[in-house]
Design a protein around this motif. Structure first.
Motif, PDB file in Angstrom:
ATOM      1  N   VAL A  41      10.251   1.050   7.837  1.00 28.39           N
ATOM      2  CA  VAL A  41      10.194  -0.368   8.195  1.00 28.39           C
ATOM      3  C   VAL A  41      11.451  -0.721   8.980  1.00 28.39           C
ATOM      4  O   VAL A  41      12.570  -0.483   8.517  1.00 28.39           O
ATOM      5  N   SER A  42      11.259  -1.294  10.159  1.00 26.79           N
ATOM      6  CA  SER A  42      12.379  -1.736  10.976  1.00 26.79           C
ATOM      7  C   SER A  42      12.221  -3.222  11.273  1.00 26.79           C
ATOM      8  O   SER A  42      11.353  -3.886  10.708  1.00 26.79           O
ATOM      9  N   GLU A  43      13.045  -3.722  12.170  1.00 25.21           N
ATOM     10  CA  GLU A  43      13.131  -5.162  12.411  1.00 25.21           C
ATOM     11  C   GLU A  43      11.784  -5.810  12.694  1.00 25.21           C
ATOM     12  O   GLU A  43      11.428  -6.821  12.113  1.00 25.21           O
ATOM     13  N   ASN A  44      11.010  -5.215  13.591  1.00 26.32           N
ATOM     14  CA  ASN A  44       9.731  -5.838  13.945  1.00 26.32           C
ATOM     15  C   ASN A  44       8.597  -4.828  14.067  1.00 26.32           C
ATOM     16  O   ASN A  44       7.650  -5.036  14.818  1.00 26.32           O
ATOM     17  N   TYR A  45       8.711  -3.719  13.352  1.00 24.18           N
ATOM     18  CA  TYR A  45       7.608  -2.758  13.348  1.00 24.18           C
ATOM     19  C   TYR A  45       7.620  -1.911  12.085  1.00 24.18           C
ATOM     20  O   TYR A  45       8.626  -1.802  11.384  1.00 24.18           O
ATOM     21  N   ILE A  46       6.463  -1.325  11.804  1.00 21.46           N
ATOM     22  CA  ILE A  46       6.293  -0.388  10.700  1.00 21.46           C
ATOM     23  C   ILE A  46       5.750   0.908  11.282  1.00 21.46           C
ATOM     24  O   ILE A  46       4.736   0.893  11.986  1.00 21.46           O
ATOM     25  N   SER A  47       6.429   2.014  11.020  1.00 14.35           N
ATOM     26  CA  SER A  47       5.913   3.324  11.420  1.00 14.35           C
ATOM     27  C   SER A  47       5.340   4.010  10.191  1.00 14.35           C
ATOM     28  O   SER A  47       6.022   4.118   9.167  1.00 14.35           O
ATOM     29  N   ILE A  48       4.106   4.445  10.302  1.00 14.89           N
ATOM     30  CA  ILE A  48       3.434   5.079   9.168  1.00 14.89           C
ATOM     31  C   ILE A  48       3.109   6.521   9.516  1.00 14.89           C
ATOM     32  O   ILE A  48       2.499   6.801  10.554  1.00 14.89           O
ATOM     33  N   THR A  49       3.546   7.430   8.654  1.00 15.32           N
ATOM     34  CA  THR A  49       3.223   8.849   8.787  1.00 15.32           C
ATOM     35  C   THR A  49       2.031   9.154   7.903  1.00 15.32           C
ATOM     36  O   THR A  49       2.015   8.799   6.729  1.00 15.32           O
ATOM     37  N   LYS A  50       1.015   9.819   8.464  1.00 15.86           N
ATOM     38  CA  LYS A  50      -0.196  10.110   7.711  1.00 15.86           C
ATOM     39  C   LYS A  50      -0.285  11.593   7.348  1.00 15.86           C
ATOM     40  O   LYS A  50       0.355  12.447   7.969  1.00 15.86           O
ATOM     41  N   TYR A  51      -1.078  11.871   6.344  1.00 18.64           N
ATOM     42  CA  TYR A  51      -1.487  13.249   6.069  1.00 18.64           C
ATOM     43  C   TYR A  51      -2.560  13.649   7.083  1.00 18.64           C
ATOM     44  O   TYR A  51      -3.159  12.797   7.746  1.00 18.64           O
TER      45      TYR A  51
ATOM     46  N   VAL B 107       2.228   9.987  13.397  1.00 21.85           N
ATOM     47  CA  VAL B 107       2.814   8.664  13.163  1.00 21.85           C
ATOM     48  C   VAL B 107       2.211   7.625  14.097  1.00 21.85           C
ATOM     49  O   VAL B 107       2.085   7.851  15.299  1.00 21.85           O
ATOM     50  N   MET B 108       1.853   6.478  13.540  1.00 26.01           N
ATOM     51  CA  MET B 108       1.414   5.327  14.317  1.00 26.01           C
ATOM     52  C   MET B 108       2.417   4.202  14.087  1.00 26.01           C
ATOM     53  O   MET B 108       2.881   3.978  12.965  1.00 26.01           O
ATOM     54  N   LYS B 109       2.756   3.504  15.169  1.00 25.30           N
ATOM     55  CA  LYS B 109       3.673   2.365  15.100  1.00 25.30           C
ATOM     56  C   LYS B 109       2.865   1.074  15.108  1.00 25.30           C
ATOM     57  O   LYS B 109       2.004   0.884  15.962  1.00 25.30           O
ATOM     58  N   PHE B 110       3.154   0.193  14.152  1.00 20.17           N
ATOM     59  CA  PHE B 110       2.497  -1.101  14.082  1.00 20.17           C
ATOM     60  C   PHE B 110       3.553  -2.171  14.343  1.00 20.17           C
ATOM     61  O   PHE B 110       4.355  -2.500  13.468  1.00 20.17           O
ATOM     62  N   GLY B 111       3.576  -2.682  15.580  1.00 27.83           N
ATOM     63  CA  GLY B 111       4.547  -3.700  15.960  1.00 27.83           C
ATOM     64  C   GLY B 111       4.011  -5.083  15.665  1.00 27.83           C
ATOM     65  O   GLY B 111       2.797  -5.329  15.666  1.00 27.83           O
ATOM     66  N   THR B 112       4.929  -6.015  15.420  1.00 24.42           N
ATOM     67  CA  THR B 112       4.521  -7.375  15.083  1.00 24.42           C
ATOM     68  C   THR B 112       5.507  -8.380  15.653  1.00 24.42           C
ATOM     69  O   THR B 112       6.652  -8.044  15.968  1.00 24.42           O
TER      70      THR B 112
ATOM     71  N   VAL C   2      -0.281  -8.184  15.316  1.00 25.96           N
ATOM     72  CA  VAL C   2       0.099  -6.804  14.990  1.00 25.96           C
ATOM     73  C   VAL C   2      -0.534  -5.896  16.035  1.00 25.96           C
ATOM     74  O   VAL C   2      -1.746  -5.950  16.264  1.00 25.96           O
ATOM     75  N   TYR C   3       0.309  -5.094  16.667  1.00 24.45           N
ATOM     76  CA  TYR C   3      -0.151  -4.178  17.711  1.00 24.45           C
ATOM     77  C   TYR C   3       0.020  -2.745  17.231  1.00 24.45           C
ATOM     78  O   TYR C   3       1.098  -2.364  16.770  1.00 24.45           O
ATOM     79  N   ALA C   4      -1.024  -1.964  17.334  1.00 23.96           N
ATOM     80  CA  ALA C   4      -0.946  -0.538  16.992  1.00 23.96           C
ATOM     81  C   ALA C   4      -0.588   0.246  18.245  1.00 23.96           C
ATOM     82  O   ALA C   4      -1.202   0.056  19.297  1.00 23.96           O
TER      83      ALA C   4
END
Length: 298
Positions: A162-172, A119-124, A109-111
């Motif tokens: 959530v997409s094919e090979n990554y998760i984008s998370i939006t934070k407060y 937003v941070m993208k977590f690729g895998t 998993v790559y941040a």
């Protein structure tokens, strides 16, 4: 037989680069090799370890990623390695015998930062879903994604895409990403390694909400717009952890409505991207058919 091409992709770790194939390399799983002995039964991986700068080798569905020792820079050797991988794959031989018990499954998993500071993208290297899905709160996540539901337990998580090979998370804004991204990255990696459920079966209603419109029901211009978005726009915004979904086209005022998701939603630079990038491209490729592109959610 059609030639298989290998392209080079950088990662957030400057000692690791990916050699990406336009076809599958392995059919299931992902594998990590730390030395030549672990690669027993995978002759080509052993061949890579004969290169003196190769430290680790990772194999995913459509890529081989290599971590180097510091004795060289990638720019000095990457083309030679790319050619070697491409030549081997085009022989038709298998990179890994997938019934071999000596291989080790690896989840990486790559941040990655995005143009949207929230937003941070977590690729895998593990496939997550075949249908993009955006989850605005824990109630939605409870219906569709056990992984997203678990992530919403972090008090700073606002939205998840959530997409094919990554998760984008939006934070407060209660925290900065540099304070928490490592914890989130570790959590996602452990969750995936434990082979827990990522997405429940998505009901058709939700799938339609996410995908907006079925392509077969579109008029000719709308179909062309969707094709341009898919081919020219989506890969670029996906690399930044975002997504763009077609909503509608009005032939009378020639207005295109789209929905921005993931890192694109609420991004300070999204208006510039929309006007100078997406709108300009559609006007160029569909002359006299496009007046304006509007994001109906931003």
């Amino acid at each position: 037989m059609e030639n298989i091409n290998i392209k080079i992709e950088n990662t957030t770790n400057n000692t690791i680069i990916k050699f990406v194939s336009d076809t599958l390399i392995v059919n299931r799983g992902s594998y990590e090799y730390n030395n030549i002995d672990e690669a027993k039964g995978a002759p080509f991986i052993q061949q890579l370890f004969y290169l003196p700068f190769v430290k680790k080798v990772f194999v995913g569905a459509n890529f081989i990623a290599i971590q180097r020792f510091d004795i060289v820079e990638w720019e000095d050797v990457q083309e030679e390695v790319r050619s070697q991988i491409e030549a081997y794959i085009n022989t038709g031989k298998k990179v890994i015998e997938e019934n071999n018990d000596t291989k080790k499954e690896a989840i990486e998993v790559y941040a990655e930062v995005t143009p949207n500071p929230s937003v941070m993208k977590f690729g895998t290297n593990k496939a997550l879903t075949q249908s993009d899905i955006e989850l605005k709160n824990i109630e939605e996540a409870s219906l569709y994604s056990p992984l997203a539901k678990a992530l919403f337990n972090f008090p700073f998580v606002k939205e998840i895409f959530v997409s094919e090979n990554y998760i984008s998370i939006t934070k407060y804004d209660v925290v900065e990403w540099n304070e928490v991204y490592q914890e989130v990255r570790t959590f996602i990696r452990t969750y995936l390694q434990d082979n827990k459920v990522i997405l429940s079966e998505i009901p058709q209603k939700k799938a339609q909400e996410e995908n907006q419109i079925q392509v077969e029901n579109l008029d000719e211009t709308s179909t062309k717009i969707v094709e341009i978005l898919e081919e020219h726009i989506k890969p670029a915004v996906a690399s930044d952890g975002g997504n763009i979904a077609f909503k509608s086209y009005n032939p009378e005022n020639k207005q295109v409505n789209v929905i921005l998701q993931g890192a694109c939603s609420g991004c300070p630079s999204s208006t510039i991207t929309l006007k100078n990038g997406i709108e300009a491209l559609l006007k160029e490729m569909l002359p006299n058919q496009i007046n304006e592109v509007i994001a109906i959610n931003g």
